[in-house]
Design an enzyme around this catalytic site. Structure first.
Site, PDB file in Angstrom:
ATOM      1  N   GLU A 121      41.513  52.308  46.073  1.00  0.00           N
ATOM      2  CA  GLU A 121      40.349  51.241  45.844  1.00  0.00           C
ATOM      3  C   GLU A 121      39.355  50.868  46.593  1.00  0.00           C
ATOM      4  O   GLU A 121      39.845  50.636  47.337  1.00  0.00           O
ATOM      5  CB  GLU A 121      41.639  49.965  45.752  1.00  0.00           C
ATOM      6  CG  GLU A 121      40.909  48.630  45.424  1.00  0.00           C
ATOM      7  CD  GLU A 121      40.041  48.220  44.070  1.00  0.00           C
ATOM      8  OE1 GLU A 121      40.287  48.727  42.791  1.00  0.00           O
ATOM      9  OE2 GLU A 121      38.161  47.966  44.380  1.00  0.00           O
ATOM     10  N   HIS A 139      45.262  38.093  24.505  1.00  0.00           N
ATOM     11  CA  HIS A 139      45.497  37.476  23.170  1.00  0.00           C
ATOM     12  C   HIS A 139      46.697  38.572  21.818  1.00  0.00           C
ATOM     13  O   HIS A 139      46.935  40.119  23.262  1.00  0.00           O
ATOM     14  CB  HIS A 139      43.749  38.657  22.459  1.00  0.00           C
ATOM     15  CG  HIS A 139      42.544  38.358  24.138  1.00  0.00           C
ATOM     16  ND1 HIS A 139      42.581  36.627  23.196  1.00  0.00           N
ATOM     17  CD2 HIS A 139      42.245  38.360  24.684  1.00  0.00           C
ATOM     18  CE1 HIS A 139      41.270  36.779  23.932  1.00  0.00           C
ATOM     19  NE2 HIS A 139      41.760  37.580  25.869  1.00  0.00           N
ATOM     20  N   VAL A 279      36.086  56.076  46.661  1.00  0.00           N
ATOM     21  CA  VAL A 279      35.200  57.575  45.877  1.00  0.00           C
ATOM     22  C   VAL A 279      33.581  58.051  45.826  1.00  0.00           C
ATOM     23  O   VAL A 279      32.912  56.390  45.502  1.00  0.00           O
ATOM     24  CB  VAL A 279      35.795  57.414  44.890  1.00  0.00           C
ATOM     25  CG1 VAL A 279      35.492  59.594  43.865  1.00  0.00           C
ATOM     26  CG2 VAL A 279      37.521  57.296  44.546  1.00  0.00           C
ATOM     27  N   ARG A 421      32.345  42.429  32.280  1.00  0.00           N
ATOM     28  CA  ARG A 421      32.182  43.377  31.263  1.00  0.00           C
ATOM     29  C   ARG A 421      31.936  44.670  31.615  1.00  0.00           C
ATOM     30  O   ARG A 421      30.843  44.372  31.292  1.00  0.00           O
ATOM     31  CB  ARG A 421      32.865  43.092  30.278  1.00  0.00           C
ATOM     32  CG  ARG A 421      32.857  41.391  29.695  1.00  0.00           C
ATOM     33  CD  ARG A 421      32.678  40.394  28.806  1.00  0.00           C
ATOM     34  NE  ARG A 421      33.010  39.444  27.538  1.00  0.00           N
ATOM     35  CZ  ARG A 421      31.808  38.183  27.986  1.00  0.00           C
ATOM     36  NH1 ARG A 421      31.278  39.101  29.070  1.00  0.00           N
ATOM     37  NH2 ARG A 421      33.060  36.939  27.845  1.00  0.00           N
ATOM     38  N   CYS A 511      48.205  24.011  53.001  1.00  0.00           N
ATOM     39  CA  CYS A 511      46.912  23.677  52.106  1.00  0.00           C
ATOM     40  C   CYS A 511      48.028  22.566  51.104  1.00  0.00           C
ATOM     41  O   CYS A 511      48.615  23.353  50.288  1.00  0.00           O
ATOM     42  CB  CYS A 511      46.739  24.875  50.576  1.00  0.00           C
ATOM     43  SG  CYS A 511      45.538  24.429  49.028  1.00  0.00           S
ATOM     44  N   CYS A 513      46.385  20.521  48.512  1.00  0.00           N
ATOM     45  CA  CYS A 513      46.020  20.954  47.480  1.00  0.00           C
ATOM     46  C   CYS A 513      46.640  21.651  46.327  1.00  0.00           C
ATOM     47  O   CYS A 513      47.713  21.423  45.282  1.00  0.00           O
ATOM     48  CB  CYS A 513      44.913  21.236  46.963  1.00  0.00           C
ATOM     49  SG  CYS A 513      43.411  20.609  47.421  1.00  0.00           S
ATOM     50  N   CYS A 551      41.667  23.192  53.523  1.00  0.00           N
ATOM     51  CA  CYS A 551      42.283  24.813  54.005  1.00  0.00           C
ATOM     52  C   CYS A 551      42.016  25.582  54.191  1.00  0.00           C
ATOM     53  O   CYS A 551      42.355  26.178  55.708  1.00  0.00           O
ATOM     54  CB  CYS A 551      44.098  24.552  53.261  1.00  0.00           C
ATOM     55  SG  CYS A 551      43.282  26.141  51.439  1.00  0.00           S
TER      56      CYS A 551
HETATM   57  C1  LIG Z   1      34.437  36.441  31.996  1.00  0.00           C
HETATM   58  C2  LIG Z   1      35.568  37.500  31.457  1.00  0.00           C
HETATM   59  C3  LIG Z   1      36.746  36.878  30.463  1.00  0.00           C
HETATM   60  C4  LIG Z   1      37.626  38.027  29.971  1.00  0.00           C
HETATM   61  N1  LIG Z   1      39.085  37.673  29.211  1.00  0.00           N
HETATM   62  C5  LIG Z   1      39.655  37.933  29.210  1.00  0.00           C
HETATM   63  C6  LIG Z   1      40.862  37.591  28.947  1.00  0.00           C
HETATM   64  O1  LIG Z   1      41.341  36.676  28.237  1.00  0.00           O
HETATM   65  N2  LIG Z   1      42.020  38.549  28.451  1.00  0.00           N
HETATM   66  C7  LIG Z   1      41.699  40.011  28.503  1.00  0.00           C
HETATM   67  O2  LIG Z   1      42.602  40.872  27.902  1.00  0.00           O
HETATM   68  N3  LIG Z   1      40.226  40.480  28.878  1.00  0.00           N
HETATM   69  C8  LIG Z   1      39.968  39.283  29.354  1.00  0.00           C
HETATM   70  N4  LIG Z   1      37.978  39.574  29.852  1.00  0.00           N
HETATM   71  C9  LIG Z   1      38.730  41.464  30.107  1.00  0.00           C
HETATM   72  C10 LIG Z   1      39.262  41.520  31.051  1.00  0.00           C
HETATM   73  O3  LIG Z   1      39.205  41.018  32.293  1.00  0.00           O
HETATM   74  C11 LIG Z   1      39.073  43.888  31.648  1.00  0.00           C
HETATM   75  O4  LIG Z   1      39.280  43.853  30.507  1.00  0.00           O
HETATM   76  C12 LIG Z   1      39.697  44.097  32.516  1.00  0.00           C
HETATM   77  O5  LIG Z   1      40.213  42.765  34.158  1.00  0.00           O
HETATM   78  C13 LIG Z   1      40.081  44.740  32.628  1.00  0.00           C
HETATM   79  O6  LIG Z   1      40.343  45.870  34.262  1.00  0.00           O
HETATM   80  P1  LIG Z   1      40.164  46.829  34.604  1.00  0.00           P
HETATM   81  O7  LIG Z   1      41.279  47.813  35.844  1.00  0.00           O
HETATM   82  O8  LIG Z   1      39.400  47.793  33.806  1.00  0.00           O
HETATM   83  O9  LIG Z   1      38.519  47.236  35.631  1.00  0.00           O
HETATM   84  P2  LIG Z   1      38.681  45.887  37.659  1.00  0.00           P
HETATM   85  O10 LIG Z   1      39.433  45.183  37.090  1.00  0.00           O
HETATM   86  O11 LIG Z   1      37.452  46.328  37.554  1.00  0.00           O
HETATM   87  O12 LIG Z   1      38.749  47.409  38.258  1.00  0.00           O
HETATM   88  C14 LIG Z   1      38.314  48.766  38.629  1.00  0.00           C
HETATM   89  C15 LIG Z   1      38.182  48.997  40.418  1.00  0.00           C
HETATM   90  O13 LIG Z   1      37.694  49.895  40.183  1.00  0.00           O
HETATM   91  C16 LIG Z   1      37.497  49.885  41.360  1.00  0.00           C
HETATM   92  N5  LIG Z   1      36.541  50.800  41.642  1.00  0.00           N
HETATM   93  C17 LIG Z   1      35.213  50.903  40.463  1.00  0.00           C
HETATM   94  N6  LIG Z   1      34.487  52.041  41.870  1.00  0.00           N
HETATM   95  C18 LIG Z   1      35.245  52.577  42.709  1.00  0.00           C
HETATM   96  C19 LIG Z   1      34.956  53.694  44.269  1.00  0.00           C
HETATM   97  N7  LIG Z   1      33.557  54.328  43.895  1.00  0.00           N
HETATM   98  N8  LIG Z   1      36.317  54.230  45.162  1.00  0.00           N
HETATM   99  C20 LIG Z   1      37.281  52.865  44.182  1.00  0.00           C
HETATM  100  N9  LIG Z   1      37.889  52.366  43.822  1.00  0.00           N
HETATM  101  C21 LIG Z   1      36.566  51.961  42.532  1.00  0.00           C
HETATM  102  C22 LIG Z   1      36.366  48.538  41.605  1.00  0.00           C
HETATM  103  O14 LIG Z   1      36.280  48.298  42.956  1.00  0.00           O
HETATM  104  C23 LIG Z   1      37.595  47.577  40.864  1.00  0.00           C
HETATM  105  O15 LIG Z   1      38.404  47.263  41.748  1.00  0.00           O
HETATM  106  C24 LIG Z   1      37.388  38.909  30.229  1.00  0.00           C
HETATM  107  C25 LIG Z   1      36.691  39.882  31.386  1.00  0.00           C
HETATM  108  C26 LIG Z   1      35.357  39.206  31.030  1.00  0.00           C
HETATM  109  C27 LIG Z   1      34.934  39.740  32.138  1.00  0.00           C
END
Ligand SMILES: Cc1cc2nc3c(=O)[nH]c(=O)nc-3n(C[C@H](O)[C@H](O)[C@H](O)COP(=O)(O)OP(=O)(O)OC[C@H]3O[C@@H](n4cnc5c(N)ncnc54)[C@H](O)[C@@H]3O)c2cc1C
Length: 587
Positions: A121, A139, A279, A421, A511, A513, A551
Site C-alpha cells: 500500500e 447495499h 509500486v 470512484r 478527545c 467529543c 484534541c
Molecule cells: C462518494 C462515494 C460513496 C460510496 N458509497 C459506497 C457505499 O455506500 N457502499 C458501497 O458499497 N460502496 C460505496 N462506494 C464505493 C466504495 O468506496 C469502493 O468501491 C471501495 O472503497 C473500493 O475499494 P478499493 O480497495 O478497490 O479501492 P481503494 O480504497 O481506493 O484502494 C486502492 C488502494 O490502492 C493503493 N494504491 C494505488 N496505487 C498504488 C501503488 N502504485 N502502489 C501501492 N498501492 C497503491 C491506494 O493508495 C489505495 O489505498 C462509494 C464510493 C464513493 C467515492
C-alpha cells in the site's frame, strides 16, 4: 452490426476530431485529441457500452490534458524503479497491490491457505484511498443492472457481511432502506399520464415493479409500505410520499474499520502488510511478472493481484497488460452531527425515474456511529486526487435531499468531504486474469457497491487465482477472529473505573467529543497507526463536533511520543501535520 462497425458509428459522431481505434483481444484502444474532458468521458462510455467490448483504454487526450505532469510522474517512477529493482525484499506466492477494502479482503481470504503473501500500500495506512470516503452502506443489490458482475457480487457480498462482522468484530447494523415514491418520481413522464392515473401508478404499480426488479436480481424480502406504516417507520419522511419500498437487507458499517479489521486479521494470519510502499514497476520474464518493484525494493512473486483502485489502470499498464482506463468520478458527502440521528431510521432515498445512468442517485443514511450523511453527488473529474468540495456542491446536496426529509436540521453540518470512484468505461467490476500477463489478476473498476460486494469480490478473486494455477492448501491454524480496540465511549462506569485503576491512561481523555482516551491512542499506535489520520480512523479522536480543533494537539503529542519522533515530523495522512515549528507545550 459487428463491434468494429459500432465503434466506427460512435466515432463518426465526433468526426471533426480525427479519432481512431484498434481492437486487441476484445480491448478497444482509442486515439486522438478532443476539446474537452467531458467529450473524452462521453466517447469512452459510448464505446464501453458496446456489447463485446471487454475494456476501453482511452488514449485520447483533451485540450488542457496535463501532459507535463504525467511526464514528471513517469520520470519519478522510472527513477525509483532503477534505484530499487535489484534490491530483493523477499519471495512471495502472492503480492497484492493496493490496501483498500478490496485488497485487504483478498489478503484475508488468501490467508486461510498456506501461502506467503504481501500486501503493498503506497499510503502510510490501509483503507486510505476511496475506502475512507464513502457512505458506508452495505447495499442489498437491487440497483445494479442484470447480467453485471457488480450485481452478482453485490447480492452475495451483502449476505456475507453478518459473518464478517461477527468474526472481525467491526460495527455492523442492518438498518434496511426505504425508497420513497413521491409525485416527483415520474415527473418527467407526467405530461403523458392523465392525472388520476398518475397517482395510481405511483401508489400501486411502480412499487411492485421495484419489488420485481429486486426478485429478478436475487434480492428477496422487499416490501411495499404506505400511509401510517410508512410514517411509523420513518416519521420525518416527505409528507407527500405515496408509497415506499422497504429493502430489509441494507446495512451500515464504518468502511475504514472494515478495511483495518481485515488487514489486522490478515496480518495475524501471516500476511505481510507493507504500508508506505509504492509500486513503481514490474520485472517481467516472458509473459509473466517475476517481481513487483517498489520504493522499498523488489517483491519477487508467483502471482500478482492488481487492486489499486483509482490507479489500477496505471498498474495494468506498468505490468504490460493495459486493458481499461479509469475515469475518476467524484462524490461529495455532507456529514451531520449525531444529534440529528433521531430524524433517520433507515437509508432513505427518493426514486426518480429515469435513474441516473452512472450512479445509484444518492440519498440520506444513518452512519454506524450515529451521525447522518447526505449524498453523494456524481461528477466526472480529470484528476484522480480531486477531493475538493465547493459551496455549490454542498448547496446542491442540501437542496436535492431536502425533499426527502424537510424538517431535518440542516444547520447541524459538521463536515463535508469527497471520495473518488474508480469507474471503468464498461461501468462494471473487472475481475479477471490479465490478457497479456500470465500471472496477473485484475480486480479493477470497483466503484460502488464495492464496499458491499467486498466479501464476495475476495472469494471470487481467490477462485480466479486458483483457476490461474495457484495451489490452495488450507492452513489448519487459520484464526478468523479479531478483537477491536476497546472504546471508552462504550464502557460502563464500572468498567471505566476498573480500567483506570489498572492503567491511568484510560482516565486521560484526549478527545472530549468522542470520549477517546490516551490508552486507545497508544493501542492504535501499537496496532500500526503511524499518522494522525490513522489514529483518528482507529479511535475516532477528532471525528466529533469540533472536528479535532480541541484534541488535535493532544493526540499529536501522544502519537509523537509513542513513535519517538518530534511533533514536527508527524504526518496527517501523507503530508506533514505542521508546516512550521511547534513551540512550547502542546496544550
Ligand atoms: C462518494 C462515494 C460513496 C460510496 N458509497 C459506497 C457505499 O455506500 N457502499 C458501497 O458499497 N460502496 C460505496 N462506494 C464505493 C466504495 O468506496 C469502493 O468501491 C471501495 O472503497 C473500493 O475499494 P478499493 O480497495 O478497490 O479501492 P481503494 O480504497 O481506493 O484502494 C486502492 C488502494 O490502492 C493503493 N494504491 C494505488 N496505487 C498504488 C501503488 N502504485 N502502489 C501501492 N498501492 C497503491 C491506494 O493508495 C489505495 O489505498 C462509494 C464510493 C464513493 C467515492
Amino acid at each position: 452490426m459487428g463491434v468494429e462497425r459500432k465503434i466506427r458509428a460512435v466515432l463518426e459522431k465526433y468526426r471533426g476530431y480525427n479519432l481512431s481505434f484498434e481492437i486487441r483481444d476484445g480491448i478497444v484502444f482509442l486515439y486522438g485529441r478532443v476539446n474537452s474532458h467531458e467529450e473524452w468521458v462521453r466517447i469512452g462510455l459510448e464505446v464501453g457500452r458496446i456489447r463485446g467490448v471487454e475494456g476501453v483504454v482511452n488514449r485520447i487526450v483533451w485540450d488542457g490534458y496535463p501532459e507535463e505532469e504525467a511526464k514528471k510522474r513517469e520520470e519519478r517512477r522510472r527513477k525509483i524503479f532503477e534505484e530499487n529493482k535489484d534490491k530483493v525484499v523477499g519471495s512471495y506466492d502472492v503480492v497484492i497491490v493496493g490496501g483498500g477494502v478490496v485488497g485487504a479482503a483478498i489478503a484475508r481470504s488468501l490467508s486461510k491457505y498456506q501461502l506467503k503473501i504481501a500486501l503493498l500500500e503506497k499510503a502510510p495506512d490501509v483503507g486510505a484511498g476511496t475506502t475512507k470516503a464513502n457512505n458506508g452502506m452495505i447495499h442489498a443489490g437491487v440497483e445494479p443492472p442484470r447480467g453485471t458482475l457488480k450485481r452478482k457480487l453485490n447480492v452475495e457480498g451483502c449476505r456475507m457481511y453478518e459473518k464478517w462482522a461477527q468474526e472481525l468484530r467491526f460495527k455492523y447494523k442492518r438498518v434496511g432502506s426505504l425508497w420513497l415514491i413521491t409525485p416527483r418520481t415520474l415527473a418527467k413522464y407526467k405530461k403523458y399520464i392523465p392525472g388520476p392515473l398518475y397517482t395510481l401508478i405511483l401508489k400501486y404499480v411502480l412499487p411492485y415493479i421495484v419489488v420485481l426488479k429486486g426478485l429478478i436480481n436475487g434480492v428477496s424480502g422487499l416490501k411495499v409500505v404506505r400511509g401510517r406504516k410508512l410514517f411509523e417507520m420513518e416519521p420525518y419522511a416527505a409528507r407527500d410520499a405515496l408509497a415506499a419500498v422497504y429493502v430489509p437487507w441494507t446495512g451500515i458499517v464504518d468502511p475504514y474499520e472494515v478495511a483495518i479489521a481485515l488487514a489486522e486479521n490478515a496480518a495475524a494470519n501471516g500476511v505481510e502488510i507493507h504500508t508506505s510502499t509504492e509500486v513503481v514497476g514490474f520485472v517481467r520474464e516472458g509473459d509473466a511478472v517475476k517481481g513487483v518493484v517498489t520504493n522499498r525494493g523488489t517483491f519477487l512473486c508467483r502471482y500478482v493481484v492488481n487492486a489499486a483502485g483509482l490507479y489500477a489502470d496505471e498498474i495494468a499498464e506498468l505490468a504490460g497488460s493495459p486493458e481499461f482506463t479509469i475515469h475518476p468520478r467524484k462524490g461529495v458527502i455532507v456529514l451531520f452531527h449525531r444529534c440529528t440521528s433521531r430524524y433517520v431510521n433507515h437509508c432513505l432515498a427518493e426514486i426518480i425515474l429515469p435513474p441516473h445512468p452512472l450512479t445509484k442517485g444518492g440519498g440520506i443514511n444513518p452512519t454506524i456511529h450515529g451521525n447522518v450523511m447526505w449524498g453523494p453527488t456524481a461528477v466526472e473529474v480529470p484528476d484522480k486526487e480531486d477531493t475538493s468540495v465547493s459551496s455549490e456542491e454542498v448547496d446542491l446536496i442540501l437542496s436535492k435531499y431536502s425533499t426527502i426529509l424537510s424538517e431535518f436540521p440542516k444547520d447541524r453540518v459538521i463536515r463535508y468531504f469527497a471520495g473518488v470512484r474508480a469507474a471503468t468505461f464498461n461501468e462494471d467490476f473487472i475481475i479477471r486474469p490479465a490478457k497479456w500477463v500470465r500471472n496477473l489478476l485484475h480486480v479493477a473498476g470497483i466503484q460502488s457497491p464495492g464496499l458491499a460486494a467486498a466479501p464476495a469480490i475476495a472469494e471470487y478473486a481467490v477462485k480466479k487465482l486458483k483457476e490461474m494455477g495457484l495451489e490452495l492448501r488450507e492452513k489448519p491454524d487459520f484464526n478468523p477472529y479479531r478483537e477491536p480496540i476497546p472504546s471508552l465511549r462504550e464502557m460502563s462506569e464500572e468498567e471505566i473505573e476498573e480500567r483506570v485503576r489498572s492503567d491511568p491512561r484510560w482516565g486521560n481523555v484526549l478527545c472530549e467529543c468522542e470520549m477517546v482516551s490516551e490508552a486507545e491512542v497508544v493501542e492504535a499506535v501499537r496496532r500500526g497507526a503511524r499518522t494522525l489520520d490513522a489514529v483518528k480512523r482507529r479511535t475516532r479522536a477528532g471525528m466529533g463536533e469540533c472536528q479535532g480543533s480541541r484534541c488535535l494537539l493532544r493526540v499529536a503529542e501522544v502519537l509523537a511520543r509513542e513513535l519517538g519522533v518530534p511533533m514536527t515530523e508527524l504526518l496527517k495522512e501523507e503530508a506533514p501535520l505542521f508546516d512550521g515549528y511547534v513551540r512550547g507545550e502542546a496544550w
